[in-house]
Design a protein around this motif. Structure first.
Motif, PDB file in Angstrom:
ATOM      1  N   ALA A   1       0.836  -1.206   0.000  1.00  0.00           N
ATOM      2  CA  ALA A   1       0.000   0.000   0.000  1.00  0.00           C
ATOM      3  C   ALA A   1       0.868   1.253   0.000  1.00  0.00           C
ATOM      4  CB  ALA A   1      -0.929   0.000   1.212  1.00  0.00           C
ATOM      5  N   ALA A   2       0.439   2.227  -0.779  1.00  0.00           N
ATOM      6  CA  ALA A   2       1.192   3.474  -0.921  1.00  0.00           C
ATOM      7  C   ALA A   2       1.176   4.299   0.357  1.00  0.00           C
ATOM      8  CB  ALA A   2       0.600   4.295  -2.068  1.00  0.00           C
ATOM      9  N   HIS A   3       2.278   5.023   0.568  1.00  0.00           N
ATOM     10  CA  HIS A   3       2.327   5.995   1.662  1.00  0.00           C
ATOM     11  C   HIS A   3       1.206   7.007   1.423  1.00  0.00           C
ATOM     12  CE1 HIS A   3       3.966   8.526   4.773  1.00  0.00           C
ATOM     13  NE2 HIS A   3       3.917   9.549   3.942  1.00  0.00           N
ATOM     14  N   GLY A   4       0.558   7.423   2.485  1.00  0.00           N
ATOM     15  CA  GLY A   4      -0.562   8.352   2.366  1.00  0.00           C
ATOM     16  C   GLY A   4      -1.905   7.647   2.412  1.00  0.00           C
ATOM     17  N   THR A   5      -1.900   6.313   2.264  1.00  0.00           N
ATOM     18  CA  THR A   5      -3.136   5.548   2.416  1.00  0.00           C
ATOM     19  C   THR A   5      -3.207   5.014   3.849  1.00  0.00           C
ATOM     20  OG1 THR A   5      -2.185   3.415   1.747  1.00  0.00           O
ATOM     21  CG2 THR A   5      -3.063   4.841  -0.019  1.00  0.00           C
ATOM     22  N   ILE A   6      -4.375   4.613   4.253  1.00  0.00           N
ATOM     23  CA  ILE A   6      -4.545   4.092   5.612  1.00  0.00           C
ATOM     24  C   ILE A   6      -3.704   2.845   5.823  1.00  0.00           C
ATOM     25  CG2 ILE A   6      -6.225   3.021   7.177  1.00  0.00           C
ATOM     26  CD1 ILE A   6      -8.272   5.118   5.972  1.00  0.00           C
ATOM     27  N   ARG A   7      -3.806   1.899   4.902  1.00  0.00           N
ATOM     28  CA  ARG A   7      -3.019   0.667   5.056  1.00  0.00           C
ATOM     29  C   ARG A   7      -1.528   0.930   4.897  1.00  0.00           C
ATOM     30  NH1 ARG A   7      -7.148  -2.746   1.415  1.00  0.00           N
ATOM     31  NH2 ARG A   7      -8.551  -3.509   3.027  1.00  0.00           N
ATOM     32  N   GLY A   8      -1.171   1.856   4.030  1.00  0.00           N
ATOM     33  CA  GLY A   8       0.239   2.181   3.829  1.00  0.00           C
ATOM     34  C   GLY A   8       0.862   2.849   5.038  1.00  0.00           C
ATOM     35  N   ASP A   9       0.091   3.688   5.713  1.00  0.00           N
ATOM     36  CA  ASP A   9       0.616   4.425   6.869  1.00  0.00           C
ATOM     37  C   ASP A   9       0.467   3.667   8.186  1.00  0.00           C
ATOM     38  OD1 ASP A   9       1.107   6.443   5.037  1.00  0.00           O
ATOM     39  OD2 ASP A   9      -0.545   7.714   5.709  1.00  0.00           O
ATOM     40  N   LEU A  10      -0.602   2.905   8.335  1.00  0.00           N
ATOM     41  CA  LEU A  10      -0.900   2.272   9.620  1.00  0.00           C
ATOM     42  C   LEU A  10      -0.720   0.755   9.618  1.00  0.00           C
ATOM     43  CD1 LEU A  10      -4.165   4.272  10.451  1.00  0.00           C
ATOM     44  CD2 LEU A  10      -1.835   4.730  11.258  1.00  0.00           C
ATOM     45  N   GLY A  11      -0.643   0.166   8.434  1.00  0.00           N
ATOM     46  CA  GLY A  11      -0.524  -1.282   8.339  1.00  0.00           C
ATOM     47  C   GLY A  11       0.824  -1.773   8.841  1.00  0.00           C
ATOM     48  N   ASN A  12       0.824  -2.981   9.419  1.00  0.00           N
ATOM     49  CA  ASN A  12       2.083  -3.560   9.908  1.00  0.00           C
ATOM     50  C   ASN A  12       2.160  -5.047   9.586  1.00  0.00           C
ATOM     51  OD1 ASN A  12       0.286  -4.663  11.733  1.00  0.00           O
ATOM     52  ND2 ASN A  12       1.272  -3.834  13.557  1.00  0.00           N
ATOM     53  N   ASP A  13       1.515  -5.456   8.495  1.00  0.00           N
ATOM     54  CA  ASP A  13       1.488  -6.857   8.102  1.00  0.00           C
ATOM     55  C   ASP A  13       1.701  -6.953   6.603  1.00  0.00           C
ATOM     56  OD1 ASP A  13       1.222  -9.600   8.514  1.00  0.00           O
ATOM     57  OD2 ASP A  13      -0.967  -9.583   8.504  1.00  0.00           O
ATOM     58  N   SER A  14       1.766  -8.178   6.110  1.00  0.00           N
ATOM     59  CA  SER A  14       1.884  -8.410   4.667  1.00  0.00           C
ATOM     60  C   SER A  14       1.161  -9.690   4.302  1.00  0.00           C
ATOM     61  CB  SER A  14       3.347  -8.521   4.252  1.00  0.00           C
ATOM     62  OG  SER A  14       3.916  -9.713   4.766  1.00  0.00           O
ATOM     63  N   MET A  15       0.755  -9.811   3.059  1.00  0.00           N
ATOM     64  CA  MET A  15       0.151 -11.040   2.565  1.00  0.00           C
ATOM     65  C   MET A  15       1.151 -12.184   2.662  1.00  0.00           C
ATOM     66  SD  MET A  15      -2.942 -10.604   1.775  1.00  0.00           S
ATOM     67  CE  MET A  15      -4.172 -10.086   0.655  1.00  0.00           C
ATOM     68  N   GLU A  16       2.401 -11.884   2.401  1.00  0.00           N
ATOM     69  CA  GLU A  16       3.439 -12.916   2.476  1.00  0.00           C
ATOM     70  C   GLU A  16       3.494 -13.518   3.887  1.00  0.00           C
ATOM     71  OE1 GLU A  16       8.277 -13.433   2.062  1.00  0.00           O
ATOM     72  OE2 GLU A  16       7.353 -11.566   1.404  1.00  0.00           O
ATOM     73  N   ALA A  17       3.526 -12.679   4.905  1.00  0.00           N
ATOM     74  CA  ALA A  17       3.565 -13.172   6.287  1.00  0.00           C
ATOM     75  C   ALA A  17       2.283 -13.926   6.632  1.00  0.00           C
ATOM     76  CB  ALA A  17       3.779 -12.020   7.260  1.00  0.00           C
TER      77      ALA A  17
ATOM     78  N   TYR B   1      -3.636  -8.967   8.329  1.00  0.00           N
ATOM     79  CA  TYR B   1      -4.115  -7.897   9.204  1.00  0.00           C
ATOM     80  C   TYR B   1      -4.002  -6.575   8.442  1.00  0.00           C
ATOM     81  CZ  TYR B   1      -3.249 -11.552  12.687  1.00  0.00           C
ATOM     82  OH  TYR B   1      -3.222 -12.727  13.377  1.00  0.00           O
ATOM     83  N   ASN B   2      -5.084  -6.251   7.715  1.00  0.00           N
ATOM     84  CA  ASN B   2      -5.041  -5.040   6.889  1.00  0.00           C
ATOM     85  C   ASN B   2      -6.046  -3.981   7.330  1.00  0.00           C
ATOM     86  OD1 ASN B   2      -7.380  -6.204   5.901  1.00  0.00           O
ATOM     87  ND2 ASN B   2      -6.606  -6.505   3.838  1.00  0.00           N
ATOM     88  N   LEU B   3      -6.492  -4.091   8.570  1.00  0.00           N
ATOM     89  CA  LEU B   3      -7.226  -3.049   9.295  1.00  0.00           C
ATOM     90  C   LEU B   3      -8.669  -2.805   8.885  1.00  0.00           C
ATOM     91  CD1 LEU B   3      -4.402  -0.351   9.438  1.00  0.00           C
ATOM     92  CD2 LEU B   3      -5.027  -1.984  11.227  1.00  0.00           C
ATOM     93  N   ILE B   4      -8.955  -2.835   7.596  1.00  0.00           N
ATOM     94  CA  ILE B   4     -10.218  -2.278   7.136  1.00  0.00           C
ATOM     95  C   ILE B   4     -10.677  -2.968   5.853  1.00  0.00           C
ATOM     96  CG2 ILE B   4      -8.954  -0.459   5.936  1.00  0.00           C
ATOM     97  CD1 ILE B   4     -11.169   1.469   6.545  1.00  0.00           C
ATOM     98  N   HIS B   5     -11.973  -3.147   5.750  1.00  0.00           N
ATOM     99  CA  HIS B   5     -12.585  -3.610   4.503  1.00  0.00           C
ATOM    100  C   HIS B   5     -13.267  -2.406   3.883  1.00  0.00           C
ATOM    101  CE1 HIS B   5     -15.029  -5.818   1.635  1.00  0.00           C
ATOM    102  NE2 HIS B   5     -16.035  -5.065   2.044  1.00  0.00           N
ATOM    103  N   CYS B   6     -13.259  -2.339   2.566  1.00  0.00           N
ATOM    104  CA  CYS B   6     -13.944  -1.264   1.853  1.00  0.00           C
ATOM    105  C   CYS B   6     -14.686  -1.879   0.673  1.00  0.00           C
ATOM    106  CB  CYS B   6     -12.922  -0.235   1.377  1.00  0.00           C
ATOM    107  SG  CYS B   6     -13.652   1.246   0.679  1.00  0.00           S
TER     108      CYS B   6
END
Length: 156
Positions: A102-118, A127-132
């Protein structure tokens, strides 16, 4: 003209106490909060919510969402924004599904601390915080799942 979008705060957003921070990001991006709910996730709710993904990915994903979501709290939020692009704008602010991408400036980019790989390595949901919601059709379907029929009628 007012347009609507639906976001759902996932258990990791609640556990990390990021709900207010995430809502403030939407407000700063010209969204208004129309309705906030709370659901303790049942198996029926989560299987209906992820029905299309389960059909695409199969039983392993079904077992994963049951394990990772049932019995946990989630917070659905109906957002509004002037214009015709609330869903697209909400998705742009949310960021890529994989927080690591996720790009910097997005919610997941700024607040996320996980990855699909992990998540894949550890056999769990990311753990991607939010569904939209990703379309008007999914918005309508998800609105009926996460809110009462009366509320769904008002925000359809």
């Amino acid at each position: 003209m007012k347009d609507y979008a639906l976001i759902i705060m996932k258990p990791d957003a609640l556990e990390r106490e990021l709900v207010d921070t995430i809502i403030q990001r939407f407000i700063q991006d010209s969204f208004k909060i129309e309705m906030v709910g709370y659901k303790c996730v049942t198996e029926d709710l989560i299987l209906n919510h992820y029905q299309e993904v389960i059909e695409k990915l199969g039983d392993w994903f079904k077992a994963l969402v049951i394990k990772d979501f049932v019995g946990k709290g989630m917070i659905p939020v109906i957002l509004s924004q002037e214009g015709n692009d609330a869903i697209a704008n909400a998705r742009a602010l949310t960021g890529a599904t994989d927080p690591a991408a996720a790009a910097h400036g997005t919610i997941r980019g700024d607040l996320g601390n996980d990855s699909m790989e992990a998540a894949n390595r550890e056999n769990r949901s990311c753990y991607n915080l939010i569904h939209c919601s990703d379309s008007s059709e999914s918005y309508q379907n998800e609105l009926k799942l996460w809110f009462s029929q009366d509320i769904a009628k008002v925000y359809s």
